[in-house]
Every structure is written in structure tokens, then in C-alpha cells.
Design a protein around this motif. Structure first.
Motif, PDB file in Angstrom:
ATOM      1  N   TYR A   1      -6.618  -2.617   3.399  1.00  0.00           N
ATOM      2  CA  TYR A   1      -5.617  -1.975   2.548  1.00  0.00           C
ATOM      3  C   TYR A   1      -5.884  -2.214   1.065  1.00  0.00           C
ATOM      4  O   TYR A   1      -5.752  -1.302   0.253  1.00  0.00           O
ATOM      5  CB  TYR A   1      -4.217  -2.498   2.886  1.00  0.00           C
ATOM      6  CG  TYR A   1      -3.580  -1.865   4.102  1.00  0.00           C
ATOM      7  CD1 TYR A   1      -4.198  -0.838   4.809  1.00  0.00           C
ATOM      8  CD2 TYR A   1      -2.346  -2.315   4.558  1.00  0.00           C
ATOM      9  CE1 TYR A   1      -3.619  -0.273   5.932  1.00  0.00           C
ATOM     10  CE2 TYR A   1      -1.748  -1.749   5.686  1.00  0.00           C
ATOM     11  CZ  TYR A   1      -2.386  -0.733   6.357  1.00  0.00           C
ATOM     12  OH  TYR A   1      -1.794  -0.177   7.466  1.00  0.00           O
TER      13      TYR A   1
ATOM     14  N   TYR B   1      -7.608   4.073   3.260  1.00  0.00           N
ATOM     15  CA  TYR B   1      -7.848   2.648   3.459  1.00  0.00           C
ATOM     16  C   TYR B   1      -9.081   2.487   4.344  1.00  0.00           C
ATOM     17  O   TYR B   1      -9.736   3.471   4.690  1.00  0.00           O
ATOM     18  CB  TYR B   1      -6.626   1.976   4.094  1.00  0.00           C
ATOM     19  CG  TYR B   1      -6.241   2.562   5.436  1.00  0.00           C
ATOM     20  CD1 TYR B   1      -6.664   1.980   6.627  1.00  0.00           C
ATOM     21  CD2 TYR B   1      -5.457   3.717   5.512  1.00  0.00           C
ATOM     22  CE1 TYR B   1      -6.322   2.525   7.855  1.00  0.00           C
ATOM     23  CE2 TYR B   1      -5.109   4.273   6.738  1.00  0.00           C
ATOM     24  CZ  TYR B   1      -5.548   3.676   7.902  1.00  0.00           C
ATOM     25  OH  TYR B   1      -5.216   4.224   9.105  1.00  0.00           O
TER      26      TYR B   1
ATOM     27  N   LYS C   1       0.833  -1.200   0.000  1.00  0.00           N
ATOM     28  CA  LYS C   1       0.000   0.000   0.000  1.00  0.00           C
ATOM     29  C   LYS C   1       0.870   1.254   0.000  1.00  0.00           C
ATOM     30  O   LYS C   1       1.824   1.361   0.769  1.00  0.00           O
ATOM     31  CB  LYS C   1      -0.915   0.019   1.222  1.00  0.00           C
ATOM     32  CG  LYS C   1      -1.906   1.187   1.211  1.00  0.00           C
ATOM     33  CD  LYS C   1      -2.702   1.288   2.513  1.00  0.00           C
ATOM     34  CE  LYS C   1      -1.965   2.072   3.564  1.00  0.00           C
ATOM     35  NZ  LYS C   1      -1.858   3.527   3.253  1.00  0.00           N
TER      36      LYS C   1
END
Length: 500
Positions: free
Chosen positions: A487, A405, A399
């Protein structure tokens, strides 16, 4: 008007942190009363955005139920006029009217109760309308303010093959294409020119050498004039963002520059960003309705709707704009449009909202408490593919540090750091942000649409999720139902599976 360029920073993919701070209550929302959802626990902080009398403001007026007939619409328009408003644009398909007024009491003047056609109404901005009212104090005489959609969508057919693949000069610099296997997918198919992706953004340079063969001017539009669709002015003026997004989706495999995820896909410019860098609800509604009427198959939305980073449904001056955008996107989905949106660049947990210190971004931002019913539009509109960004570094593909997120909030992930793509005037450049991740996903959806030409948006999104490569993630943030972690959602999108 003060111009903090909050929206443009979002468009360009720069991280803009939503700071954690104590909320400051600002009292009532006088002059913007409307129906709002029941208060959440805790309620979000109200922000007084009441205008001064004589200030030209923009409003959305939501009618009570869905599509309305001509007589119902005319009645509602008369009500708007009697309350001191000017009807700018009517969307009977979704029961939304865009109105301007210089009356501070405009919303309060609208009739309420069971006999009123009005469900809710509220401001779309917290500053005066810079572009004026079309047809009165501007030069616009656009005939496209039609009551009904004149163009309906048709089924797409055809699946153009691309078995002989020769690399474009800078394709080796496009790590994102390789990461989602687009380079391998192109040996099977580059998609279809019957599939149209609407780049809902800051305009597209349709004459760029890598875009000109795929650009559809007949399906392009500008919505920056108070939310009235205009068949002109869809090119970039103050931002290269939309052109960059377009190249990632559909730059042609033509021996020049780069190549898009779906290089045979048609691209339309749906310009919703004004020259100040703002995307107001009436612009977004116009873009969604245009996409629905023109048979666009996929929209890419690398922005958030101004002036609120998060629109709170328990606030009477925010709920109407939120509802209008939701109706427009839902209608477009009904007409066959799949929506993809950037999740945002503030490293913010969308599943656990706390405070916002950046809104409203078109006047004076305040610190306010949020709750679960405060949503980032359009990425949190139900049915929208919300995209997080991944980077490729020494730790592998993970990520991106800037990416938003949240458990149950992210649909899929895609490359969004150091993405090389097209820029206006035949140029190329790299940029980072979830704005760059989202068009990778739009390109994969375009490939899926070419492979499954009769598939509904829901079916295409289902395939997108099931074909994604699950990404390992540890910790509470990553745990989620149905292989959906905070994520990466259902995982990294896969272009190769999309063409099989």
C-alpha cells in the motif's frame, strides 16, 4: 477519431476501474511485427492493430545498440525511408527514430537480421495521426529536431533559506503539506531556484500569480506535435491538470493563495498531452529527452502512456513503444534526472495483473489477459519512484480507495485526496488522484536536491525511501521485503527530513 477521454480522466485523478473479465483472443498482429520478449506464462492476449493501407500512422523504430554515430543514424534513416516511412524525429542518444508512414506494410518492409540496424519497430497508436507529419502537411518548421543534444546539464548549487515563514492565505486548507511536514520544513528551507522540476503533463500556466516567480520558460517545451520538441505552446489548452500539479510542487510563498512543497524551486512545463487528452510514446520520449538535455533535476509524471493501460513486452506491436520509453527514461536518469510517477487510480494490484478492458483507448477497447510482463508506463519503468495516494479521514491517514497498489511496486506514499492547488487564469481548486500524490513527492525530491546538490538520482531516491515514515498495514498485500509494503511502499514521504 473516437475520444473516450481515458487519458484525461487519468490526468484529472478520477478513478477508472480496470475490470476483471475473461480475455478475448483477437488473432494476429499483422503489420506490426517486431522483436518481442519471450512469451510469459500465460502469454498476454494479442490485439490486432494493423492499419489500413493509406492511413497515416506513427511508429517508433529502435536501433540495435544505444547511442549511434552520424553515419549509423543516416543509414538507419535511409532504411526507414526506403521502407515507406518519413523520419519525423531522431534521438541518436538512445537509438530511437520516430517515423510516420501511410504504408500498412511499413514495419514488415524494414530489413531484419544481423546486417540490419533495426532491432524493433511498432505502432505508437491505433488510430491515424491527427496532427499530421511535421514539415510536410503541417505548419511546423521547428529547428529543434537536432541530431545531438545541444544543452548539457550543470551542477546545481545553492540552498535558499526560509527561516521567517508567514502563512499564505489558503495554506491552512492544504492538509497534505502538514501531513508530510512541509510546513515545518519551510522554517529551515524552501528549496533552491537552482533546482528545476519538469512538470511532464498537460502544460502549465506560467503567469499564475503563485507560479510566475518560479516558472522557467527557457526550459519549457511542447512535445504534442508528433513528438518533435517545440519551444512554444507549452501552456494549458484543454486541461488544467498540469497547472494543478505545478502548484503542489512549487507554488511560491508570496502572500497569495497556496504554497508548494518546495516554494523556491524552479518549474518547467514539459507538455506531453495533446488536445485530445492523449500521451503517446513519442510524446513521452520527447519529454524525457528534453528533460535530459535541459538539465532538469526531477520530472513529475502524473499520467500513463497511451493507448495501452498496460504495455505487454510479449506483444510485437507493444514492445517497441515500451522499449523506446524505457530507453528515454534511462538516458534521462543517466544525465541526472530523477523520475516520479503516479501509480494509477484503478484500485488495481500491480503485482498481480489479471485483465484489462480499457485498451486501446484511442480506438475500440477490448478485453485482454495480462501477465507480469505487462507494465503501466511510466510508473513501472525501473528506477522510477512509483507513488500511491493516501487520504485523511476518520480512520486517520490511510491508502485512498482509488489508489493502485502492489507488493514491490509502490516506492512511497503521499497525500492525493482533496488537494488544493493552482488552476489556470489565477484560479485555485481541489482534485483527487495519484496524480495529486505524485507532485508531493516531486516536491520532496526537489528539497532533497537542494540539500544535496551533487547527489545522483539514485542517491536522492535512496534518501527519499530511507527518510519516509513507515505506515502500518495488515494482510498479505501489505507484507513486503525491505520495509516495502504493497500500500505505502517505504512509507509516507517526509519533507522535514529532506531539508535537514
Amino acid at each position: 477519431m473516437t475520444h473516450p477521454s481515458r487519458t484525461r480522466r487519468r490526468l484529472l485523478g478520477l478513478a477508472t476501474t480496470v475490470a476483471l473479465a475473461s480475455a478475448v483472443a483477437l488473432g494476429s498482429t499483422a503489420g506490426t511485427t517486431a522483436e518481442a520478449s519471450p512469451a510469459s506464462d500465460p502469454p498476454s492476449t494479442p490485439v490486432d492493430t494493423a492499419p489500413a493501407d493509406g492511413t497515416l500512422m506513427s511508429y517508433v523504430v529502435n536501433l540495435k545498440e544505444g547511442q549511434v554515430n552520424d553515419s549509423q543514424l543516416k543509414r538507419a534513416e535511409r532504411v526507414v525511408t526506403k521502407a515507406g516511412g518519413v523520419v519525423v524525429q531522431s534521438w541518436p542518444q538512445i537509438g530511437v527514430i520516430v517515423a510516420h508512414s501511410t504504408k500498412a506494410a511499413f514495419v514488415d518492409n524494414l530489413p531484419k537480421g544481423t546486417n540490419s540496424p533495426i532491432k524493433s519497430a511498432g505502432q505508437t497508436r491505433t488510430t491515424a495521426v491527427a496532427e499530421g507529419t511535421p514539415g510536410t502537411d503541417s505548419e511546423d518548421k521547428s529547428p529543434s529536431r537536432s541530431r545531438k543534444a545541444s544543452v548539457e546539464r550543470t551542477d546545481t548549487t545553492g540552498h535558499e533559506q526560509a527561516t521567517k515563514v508567514k502563512a499564505d492565505p489558503r495554506e491552512g486548507e492544504q492538509w497534505g503539506n502538514k501531513a508530510i511536514k512541509a510546513n515545518r520544513a519551510h522554517k529551515i528551507s524552501g528549496g533552491s531556484s537552482d533546482v528545476v522540476v519538469g512538470v511532464v503533463d498537460s502544460g502549465v500556466d506560467g503567469l499564475h500569480p503563485d507560479l510566475v516567480s518560479n516558472f522557467r520558460s527557457d526550459k519549457s517545451v511542447s512535445c504534442q506535435n508528433a513528438g518533435v520538441p517545440e519551444r512554444k505552446n507549452w501552456g494549458p489548452t484543454t486541461s488544467s491538470h498540469g497547472t494543478h500539479v505545478a502548484g503542489t510542487i512549487g507554488a511560491a510563498r508570496n502572500g497569495e493563495g497556496i504554497v508548494g512543497i518546495a516554494p523556491n524551486t524552479a518549474i518547467a512545463a514539459v507538455k506531453v498531452v495533446n488536445d485530445g487528452g492523449f500521451i503517446y510514446p513519442e510524446y513521452a520520449v520527447c519529454g524525457m529527452m528534453w528533460s535530459a538535455m535541459q538539465g532538469i533535476d526531477v520530472t513529475n509524471n502524473s499520467y500513463y502512456v497511451d493507448p495501452w493501460a498496460f504495455w505487454c513486452s510479449d506483444q510485437a506491436n507493444q514492445a517497441p513503444g515500451m522499449e523506446a520509453v524505457r530507453r528515454a527514461m534511462s538516458y534521462a536518469t543517466y544525465k541526472g534526472v530523477a523520475h516520479v510517477a503516479a501509480s494509477g487510480n484503478s484500485t488495481y494490484d500491480l503485482a498481480n495483473k489479471t485483465t484489462d478492458t480499457t485498451s486501446p483507448n484511442d480506438s475500440k477497447a477490448v478485453s485482454r489477459q495480462l501477465n507480469k510482463d505487462c507494465l503501466d508506463l511510466p510508473t513501472e519503468v525501473p528506477g522510477t519512484v512509483s507513488v500511491s495516494s493516501v487520504s485523511d479521514d476518520k480512520a486517520g491517514i490511510t491508502k485512498s480507495g482509488f489508489s493502485n497498489y502492489g507488493k514491490g511496486k509502490i516506492t512511497v506514499a503521499a497525500p492525493g485526496a482533496n488537494i488544493l492547488s493552482t488552476l489556470p487564469n489565477g484560479q485555485y481548486g481541489s482534485s483527487s488522484g495519484t496524480s495529486m500524490a505524485s507532485p508531493h513527492v516531486a516536491g520532496v525530491l526537489a528539497l532533497l536536491k537542494a540539500t544535496h546538490p551533487k547527489a545522483s538520482p539514485e542517491r536522492l531516491i535512496g534518501l527519499l525511501k530511507s527518510q519516509a515514515t513507515e505506515m502500518p498495514c495488515d494482510g498479505d498485500t501489505c507484507a513486503g521485503p525491505d520495509n516495502n509494503n504493497g500500500y505505502y511502499g517505504h512509507g509516507l514521504v517526509d519533507a522535514l527530513k529532506a531539508v535537514k
